[in-house]
Design an enzyme around this catalytic site. Structure first.
Site, PDB file in Angstrom:
ATOM      1  CE  LYS A  65      63.401  -3.761  72.743  1.00  0.00           C
ATOM      2  NZ  LYS A  65      62.598  -3.303  73.889  1.00  0.00           N
ATOM      3  CG  ASP A 100      62.602  -4.285  77.553  1.00  0.00           C
ATOM      4  OD1 ASP A 100      63.312  -3.317  77.874  1.00  0.00           O
ATOM      5  OD2 ASP A 100      62.458  -4.662  76.369  1.00  0.00           O
ATOM      6  NE  ARG A 148      43.958   0.002  67.897  1.00  0.00           N
ATOM      7  CZ  ARG A 148      44.790   0.782  67.240  1.00  0.00           C
ATOM      8  NH1 ARG A 148      44.497   2.068  67.087  1.00  0.00           N
ATOM      9  NH2 ARG A 148      45.929   0.327  66.759  1.00  0.00           N
ATOM     10  N   GLY A 232      57.514   5.775  82.854  1.00  0.00           N
ATOM     11  CA  GLY A 232      58.252   4.881  81.967  1.00  0.00           C
ATOM     12  C   GLY A 232      59.752   5.088  82.010  1.00  0.00           C
TER      13      GLY A 232
HETATM   14  P1  ATR Z   1      55.290  -2.099  71.337  1.00  0.00           P
HETATM   15  O1  ATR Z   1      56.351  -3.061  70.876  1.00  0.00           O
HETATM   16  O2  ATR Z   1      55.819  -0.773  71.767  1.00  0.00           O
HETATM   17  O3  ATR Z   1      54.394  -2.691  72.349  1.00  0.00           O
HETATM   18  P2  ATR Z   1      53.418  -2.581  69.187  1.00  0.00           P
HETATM   19  O4  ATR Z   1      53.789  -4.014  69.159  1.00  0.00           O
HETATM   20  O5  ATR Z   1      53.280  -1.842  67.885  1.00  0.00           O
HETATM   21  O6  ATR Z   1      54.454  -1.717  70.020  1.00  0.00           O
HETATM   22  O7  ATR Z   1      52.066  -2.413  70.035  1.00  0.00           O
HETATM   23  C1  ATR Z   1      51.419  -1.203  70.160  1.00  0.00           C
HETATM   24  C2  ATR Z   1      50.239  -1.398  71.123  1.00  0.00           C
HETATM   25  O8  ATR Z   1      49.567  -0.123  71.263  1.00  0.00           O
HETATM   26  C3  ATR Z   1      49.192  -2.375  70.612  1.00  0.00           C
HETATM   27  O9  ATR Z   1      48.602  -3.016  71.723  1.00  0.00           O
HETATM   28  C4  ATR Z   1      48.186  -1.438  69.920  1.00  0.00           C
HETATM   29  O10 ATR Z   1      46.871  -1.950  69.830  1.00  0.00           O
HETATM   30  P3  ATR Z   1      46.433  -2.877  68.553  1.00  0.00           P
HETATM   31  O11 ATR Z   1      46.975  -4.258  68.853  1.00  0.00           O
HETATM   32  O12 ATR Z   1      44.959  -2.816  68.554  1.00  0.00           O
HETATM   33  O13 ATR Z   1      47.068  -2.237  67.341  1.00  0.00           O
HETATM   34  C5  ATR Z   1      48.207  -0.267  70.866  1.00  0.00           C
HETATM   35  N1  ATR Z   1      47.738   0.974  70.237  1.00  0.00           N
HETATM   36  C6  ATR Z   1      48.376   1.722  69.312  1.00  0.00           C
HETATM   37  N2  ATR Z   1      47.633   2.803  68.986  1.00  0.00           N
HETATM   38  C7  ATR Z   1      46.482   2.721  69.709  1.00  0.00           C
HETATM   39  C8  ATR Z   1      45.314   3.535  69.827  1.00  0.00           C
HETATM   40  N3  ATR Z   1      45.181   4.667  69.119  1.00  0.00           N
HETATM   41  N4  ATR Z   1      44.348   3.156  70.692  1.00  0.00           N
HETATM   42  C9  ATR Z   1      44.475   2.016  71.426  1.00  0.00           C
HETATM   43  N5  ATR Z   1      45.556   1.201  71.364  1.00  0.00           N
HETATM   44  C10 ATR Z   1      46.552   1.546  70.514  1.00  0.00           C
END
Ligand code: ATR
Length: 268
Positions: A65, A100, A148, A232
């Site tokens: 993307k 999106d 997080r 979703g």
């Molecule tokens: P997407 O494009 O689907 O949004 P991404 O860019 O990989 O995927 O983002 C994943 C999101 O899920 C992030 O906000 C990530 O938090 P971090 O920035 O701290 O990595 C969050 N995420 C993934 N696993 C997590 C977990 N176990 N607990 C809390 N947040 C989580």
């Protein structure tokens, strides 16, 4: 015959063909929708190749993307410029879009939730969160992003002129909120929620961008707390509907697309 498809890596499990082909049948248009497995270093080649082959439009999924949004061959919609990611390309116009964001907004409104002036709490700071925060800000919502990794939340918050927070602040923030959105991957193919069930309340609308499973732990907890829930799959359907409407300049048969998608998700 019209030809559409999706670029991704991996792409084999994409449910977009199911949705779009159901729409073509309903609209009685002679069109096909194919999955194109495109490697990371071949995105630009794929745009040119598809154009040369007469493909009319493509959707774009992970991890392409951002690359498509930066393509020197394509014009960009204002959403793509703001979000930095594109999921839809009109190859006849050589222009890319992000549906999106609009898909999320339409999923909310079709459910009867008007985001204008609402207080929203968005969990996550990745690609999904960017499109969702963009749409909420455009709709006039007041937004807090909690993540997080708090630094990522703060960067995103600064960019979109909203508030940033850490996930540990969520219990304190949630009581004053109208809309809670999960844009993290927590709950995807696992029975886990990004927030404790006891902080959810009945004045909330809870939206989960995760759709595998469709009824996530978060949505089940929200329902038990008396909150409204939006899943979703609705966002997936409306981003697809928006793409079809850009390509074909006609209304998408949303109900038919929704039914086809949910049947495919059930069978997963
Ligand atoms: P997407 O494009 O689907 O949004 P991404 O860019 O990989 O995927 O983002 C994943 C999101 O899920 C992030 O906000 C990530 O938090 P971090 O920035 O701290 O990595 C969050 N995420 C993934 N696993 C997590 C977990 N176990 N607990 C809390 N947040 C989580």
């Amino acid at each position: 015959m019209e030809l559409y498809g999706i670029f991704g890596d991996p792409v084999a499990h994409s449910l977009s063909p199911v949705m779009h082909e159901a729409a073509y049948e309903e609209l009685d248009v002679d069109a096909d929708y194919a999955r194109f497995h495109v490697r990371e270093d071949r995105v630009e080649d794929a745009i040119h190749g598809a154009t040369a082959l007469g493909v009319d439009g493509v959707n774009v999924t992970v991890p392409h993307k951002q690359a498509v949004a930066r393509s020197p061959s394509l014009d960009r919609s204002p959403e793509v410029d703001a979000i930095g990611a594109a999921n839809t390309v009109d190859l006849n116009e050589m222009k890319c879009y992000n549906t999106d964001a609009a898909g999320f907004g339409r999923a909310l409104r079709e459910d009867g939730f008007d985001p204008t002036g609402c207080d929203a709490l968005v969990l996550g700071a990745g690609g999904a969160a960017r499109a969702i925060v963009y749409e909420l800000v455009e709709s006039g919502a007041s937004v807090t992003v909690a993540n997080r990794t708090v630094e990522r939340a703060e960067l995103l918050a600064e960019e979109f002129d909203v508030s940033g927070a850490g996930l540990e602040e969520v219990p304190g923030l949630i009581s004053g909120v109208d809309l809670l959105v999960n844009a993290t991957s927590v709950g995807m193919k696992e029975d886990r929620s990004p927030v404790d069930a006891d902080v959810l309340h009945d004045g909330l609308t809870v939206f989960d961008a995760v759709y595998t499973p469709v009824r996530t732990r978060l949505l089940r907890d929200a329902e038990d707390a008396g909150a409204d829930t939006i899943d979703g799959a609705a966002m997936l359907v409306y981003q697809g509907a928006e793409a079809l409407e850009i390509w074909m300049e006609r209304s998408a048969p949303v109900d038919v697309m929704d039914e086809a998608l949910r049947e495919a998700l059930d069978g997963d």
